[in-house]
Design a protein around this motif. Structure first.
Motif, PDB file in Angstrom:
ATOM      1  N   PHE A   1      53.990 -31.047 -51.965  1.00 14.89           N
ATOM      2  CA  PHE A   1      54.103 -29.875 -52.836  1.00 14.89           C
ATOM      3  C   PHE A   1      52.761 -29.548 -53.491  1.00 14.89           C
ATOM      4  CE2 PHE A   1      54.765 -28.031 -57.041  1.00 14.89           C
ATOM      5  CZ  PHE A   1      55.518 -26.909 -56.728  1.00 14.89           C
ATOM      6  N   PHE A   2      52.126 -30.556 -54.083  1.00 21.26           N
ATOM      7  CA  PHE A   2      50.865 -30.311 -54.775  1.00 21.26           C
ATOM      8  C   PHE A   2      49.721 -29.979 -53.811  1.00 21.26           C
ATOM      9  CE2 PHE A   2      53.054 -32.056 -58.406  1.00 21.26           C
ATOM     10  CZ  PHE A   2      52.499 -31.352 -59.466  1.00 21.26           C
ATOM     11  N   VAL A   3      49.787 -30.498 -52.583  1.00 20.40           N
ATOM     12  CA  VAL A   3      48.738 -30.229 -51.602  1.00 20.40           C
ATOM     13  C   VAL A   3      49.016 -28.921 -50.857  1.00 20.40           C
ATOM     14  CG1 VAL A   3      47.665 -31.062 -49.461  1.00 20.40           C
ATOM     15  CG2 VAL A   3      48.080 -32.647 -51.357  1.00 20.40           C
ATOM     16  N   GLU A   4      50.164 -28.815 -50.225  1.00 17.71           N
ATOM     17  CA  GLU A   4      50.446 -27.666 -49.365  1.00 17.71           C
ATOM     18  C   GLU A   4      50.781 -26.394 -50.143  1.00 17.71           C
ATOM     19  OE1 GLU A   4      53.470 -28.958 -46.630  1.00 17.71           O
ATOM     20  OE2 GLU A   4      52.241 -30.661 -45.974  1.00 17.71           O
ATOM     21  N   VAL A   5      51.469 -26.547 -51.270  1.00 18.97           N
ATOM     22  CA  VAL A   5      51.885 -25.370 -52.037  1.00 18.97           C
ATOM     23  C   VAL A   5      50.849 -24.988 -53.088  1.00 18.97           C
ATOM     24  CG1 VAL A   5      53.676 -24.400 -53.539  1.00 18.97           C
ATOM     25  CG2 VAL A   5      54.326 -25.875 -51.620  1.00 18.97           C
TER      26      VAL A   5
ATOM     27  N   ALA B   1      47.157 -14.414 -56.080  1.00 20.93           N
ATOM     28  CA  ALA B   1      47.085 -15.159 -54.819  1.00 20.93           C
ATOM     29  C   ALA B   1      48.005 -16.378 -54.869  1.00 20.93           C
ATOM     30  CB  ALA B   1      45.648 -15.584 -54.528  1.00 20.93           C
ATOM     31  N   MET B   2      48.072 -17.038 -56.039  1.00 24.05           N
ATOM     32  CA  MET B   2      48.969 -18.185 -56.180  1.00 24.05           C
ATOM     33  C   MET B   2      50.420 -17.731 -56.075  1.00 24.05           C
ATOM     34  SD  MET B   2      49.422 -21.409 -56.402  1.00 24.05           S
ATOM     35  CE  MET B   2      47.877 -22.152 -56.891  1.00 24.05           C
ATOM     36  N   ALA B   3      50.752 -16.578 -56.655  1.00 26.89           N
ATOM     37  CA  ALA B   3      52.117 -16.052 -56.556  1.00 26.89           C
ATOM     38  C   ALA B   3      52.480 -15.801 -55.091  1.00 26.89           C
ATOM     39  CB  ALA B   3      52.260 -14.784 -57.381  1.00 26.89           C
ATOM     40  N   ALA B   4      51.547 -15.240 -54.336  1.00 28.41           N
ATOM     41  CA  ALA B   4      51.797 -14.997 -52.907  1.00 28.41           C
ATOM     42  C   ALA B   4      52.012 -16.315 -52.169  1.00 28.41           C
ATOM     43  CB  ALA B   4      50.634 -14.219 -52.297  1.00 28.41           C
TER      44      ALA B   4
ATOM     45  N   ALA C   1      55.438 -17.481 -50.290  1.00 29.24           N
ATOM     46  CA  ALA C   1      55.444 -17.898 -48.884  1.00 29.24           C
ATOM     47  C   ALA C   1      56.145 -19.233 -48.681  1.00 29.24           C
ATOM     48  CB  ALA C   1      54.010 -17.973 -48.355  1.00 29.24           C
ATOM     49  N   HIS C   2      56.127 -20.079 -49.716  1.00 30.42           N
ATOM     50  CA  HIS C   2      56.790 -21.383 -49.638  1.00 30.42           C
ATOM     51  C   HIS C   2      58.186 -21.368 -50.257  1.00 30.42           C
ATOM     52  CE1 HIS C   2      52.685 -22.825 -48.744  1.00 30.42           C
ATOM     53  NE2 HIS C   2      53.329 -23.787 -48.110  1.00 30.42           N
ATOM     54  N   GLY C   3      58.645 -20.209 -50.717  1.00 30.24           N
ATOM     55  CA  GLY C   3      59.981 -20.100 -51.295  1.00 30.24           C
ATOM     56  C   GLY C   3      60.133 -20.783 -52.641  1.00 30.24           C
ATOM     57  N   VAL C   4      59.034 -20.893 -53.390  1.00 29.40           N
ATOM     58  CA  VAL C   4      59.061 -21.548 -54.701  1.00 29.40           C
ATOM     59  C   VAL C   4      59.357 -20.507 -55.783  1.00 29.40           C
ATOM     60  CG1 VAL C   4      57.721 -22.846 -56.404  1.00 29.40           C
ATOM     61  CG2 VAL C   4      57.458 -23.336 -53.956  1.00 29.40           C
ATOM     62  N   THR C   5      60.342 -20.779 -56.594  1.00 28.44           N
ATOM     63  CA  THR C   5      60.713 -19.900 -57.696  1.00 28.44           C
ATOM     64  C   THR C   5      59.775 -20.121 -58.874  1.00 28.44           C
ATOM     65  OG1 THR C   5      63.029 -20.018 -57.021  1.00 28.44           O
ATOM     66  CG2 THR C   5      62.591 -19.279 -59.263  1.00 28.44           C
ATOM     67  N   TYR C   6      59.380 -19.045 -59.537  1.00 28.73           N
ATOM     68  CA  TYR C   6      58.499 -19.137 -60.696  1.00 28.73           C
ATOM     69  C   TYR C   6      58.781 -17.978 -61.644  1.00 28.73           C
ATOM     70  CZ  TYR C   6      55.953 -15.622 -58.037  1.00 28.73           C
ATOM     71  OH  TYR C   6      55.618 -14.506 -57.324  1.00 28.73           O
ATOM     72  N   LYS C   7      58.270 -18.124 -62.859  1.00 27.50           N
ATOM     73  CA  LYS C   7      58.363 -17.060 -63.849  1.00 27.50           C
ATOM     74  C   LYS C   7      56.941 -16.688 -64.253  1.00 27.50           C
ATOM     75  CE  LYS C   7      60.023 -15.952 -68.457  1.00 27.50           C
ATOM     76  NZ  LYS C   7      60.665 -16.451 -69.663  1.00 27.50           N
ATOM     77  N   MET C   8      56.595 -15.402 -64.158  1.00 22.96           N
ATOM     78  CA  MET C   8      55.263 -14.908 -64.506  1.00 22.96           C
ATOM     79  C   MET C   8      55.360 -14.210 -65.857  1.00 22.96           C
ATOM     80  SD  MET C   8      52.101 -14.142 -62.744  1.00 22.96           S
ATOM     81  CE  MET C   8      52.476 -13.705 -61.073  1.00 22.96           C
ATOM     82  N   MET C   9      54.316 -14.407 -66.680  1.00 18.93           N
ATOM     83  CA  MET C   9      54.290 -13.725 -67.968  1.00 18.93           C
ATOM     84  C   MET C   9      52.867 -13.530 -68.464  1.00 18.93           C
ATOM     85  SD  MET C   9      55.727 -16.785 -70.429  1.00 18.93           S
ATOM     86  CE  MET C   9      55.404 -15.952 -71.950  1.00 18.93           C
ATOM     87  N   GLN C  10      52.709 -12.597 -69.382  1.00 18.30           N
ATOM     88  CA  GLN C  10      51.446 -12.359 -70.081  1.00 18.30           C
ATOM     89  C   GLN C  10      51.572 -13.036 -71.441  1.00 18.30           C
ATOM     90  OE1 GLN C  10      48.650 -10.357 -69.155  1.00 18.30           O
ATOM     91  NE2 GLN C  10      47.682 -11.073 -71.010  1.00 18.30           N
ATOM     92  N   VAL C  11      50.566 -13.800 -71.842  1.00 20.83           N
ATOM     93  CA  VAL C  11      50.585 -14.433 -73.162  1.00 20.83           C
ATOM     94  C   VAL C  11      50.356 -13.331 -74.197  1.00 20.83           C
ATOM     95  CG1 VAL C  11      49.492 -16.108 -74.684  1.00 20.83           C
ATOM     96  CG2 VAL C  11      49.757 -16.623 -72.250  1.00 20.83           C
ATOM     97  N   PRO C  12      51.294 -13.134 -75.134  1.00 19.99           N
ATOM     98  CA  PRO C  12      51.151 -12.066 -76.129  1.00 19.99           C
ATOM     99  C   PRO C  12      49.855 -12.205 -76.939  1.00 19.99           C
ATOM    100  CG  PRO C  12      53.357 -12.987 -76.209  1.00 19.99           C
ATOM    101  CD  PRO C  12      52.536 -13.880 -75.311  1.00 19.99           C
ATOM    102  N   GLY C  13      49.079 -11.121 -76.965  1.00 20.04           N
ATOM    103  CA  GLY C  13      47.863 -11.090 -77.762  1.00 20.04           C
ATOM    104  C   GLY C  13      46.696 -11.878 -77.209  1.00 20.04           C
TER     105      GLY C  13
ATOM    106  N   LEU D   1      56.688 -23.027 -63.056  1.00 21.08           N
ATOM    107  CA  LEU D   1      57.468 -23.436 -61.898  1.00 21.08           C
ATOM    108  C   LEU D   1      57.754 -24.923 -62.029  1.00 21.08           C
ATOM    109  CD1 LEU D   1      55.152 -24.580 -59.272  1.00 21.08           C
ATOM    110  CD2 LEU D   1      54.269 -22.652 -60.593  1.00 21.08           C
ATOM    111  N   GLU D   2      58.598 -25.436 -61.167  1.00 23.85           N
ATOM    112  CA  GLU D   2      58.914 -26.867 -61.174  1.00 23.85           C
ATOM    113  C   GLU D   2      58.500 -27.504 -59.867  1.00 23.85           C
ATOM    114  OE1 GLU D   2      63.048 -27.426 -62.051  1.00 23.85           O
ATOM    115  OE2 GLU D   2      62.790 -26.843 -64.146  1.00 23.85           O
ATOM    116  N   ASP D   3      58.015 -28.757 -59.970  1.00 19.46           N
ATOM    117  CA  ASP D   3      57.711 -29.526 -58.768  1.00 19.46           C
ATOM    118  C   ASP D   3      59.022 -30.102 -58.222  1.00 19.46           C
ATOM    119  OD1 ASP D   3      58.354 -31.934 -60.101  1.00 19.46           O
ATOM    120  OD2 ASP D   3      56.437 -32.868 -59.660  1.00 19.46           O
ATOM    121  N   PRO D   4      59.018 -30.842 -57.121  1.00 19.54           N
ATOM    122  CA  PRO D   4      60.257 -31.366 -56.545  1.00 19.54           C
ATOM    123  C   PRO D   4      61.041 -32.315 -57.455  1.00 19.54           C
ATOM    124  CG  PRO D   4      58.514 -31.449 -54.924  1.00 19.54           C
ATOM    125  CD  PRO D   4      57.867 -31.080 -56.236  1.00 19.54           C
TER     126      PRO D   4
END
Length: 124
Positions: free
Chosen positions: A21-25, A81-84, A88-100, A108-111
């Protein structure tokens, strides 16, 4: 005085899967690790430094949401690029902007259920 975090260590029953996960993803590189006398593990590198250590857990290991240590955070150069890559690996994540702040981040979570935060500067 502390100047920076040297590395994080994850104890896991899923040693190979976590390394992959840490290497390929996430794009770290497996590198040299001292011989700890039969103590299984890996050192994963970014920019020539071993920043993630993995070790075979001696027993059941729980996810971040039941641990006092909630997550590990890393800086990335290109969050889109990381989101893409995660998509591609089917990993779920949440994206956000830090307020201010000029920082975007994703979670995201590792295995093992360990929470990983990825940060990238971005002008507001």
């Amino acid at each position: 005085m502390i100047r920076l975090i040297d590395h994080v260590n994850i104890a896991t029953e899923k040693l190979a899967e976590t390394r992959d996960f840490f290497v390929e993803v996430l794009g770290l590189e497996e590198g040299p690790r001292p011989d700890f006398g039969g103590f299984e593990g890996y050192w994963l590198y970014a920019g020539g430094r071993p920043i993630v250590h993995l070790q075979k857990a001696r027993g059941p290991a729980g996810p971040s949401n039941v641990s006092a240590l909630n997550h590990a955070a890393f800086e990335v150069g290109d969050l889109d690029a990381m989101a893409a890559r995660l998509d591609a690996h089917g990993v779920t994540y949440k994206m956000m902007q830090v307020p201010g702040a000029p920082v975007r981040q994703m979670f995201l979570e590792d295995p093992n259920g360990v929470m990983v935060e990825l940060n990238s500067p971005r002008p507001i």
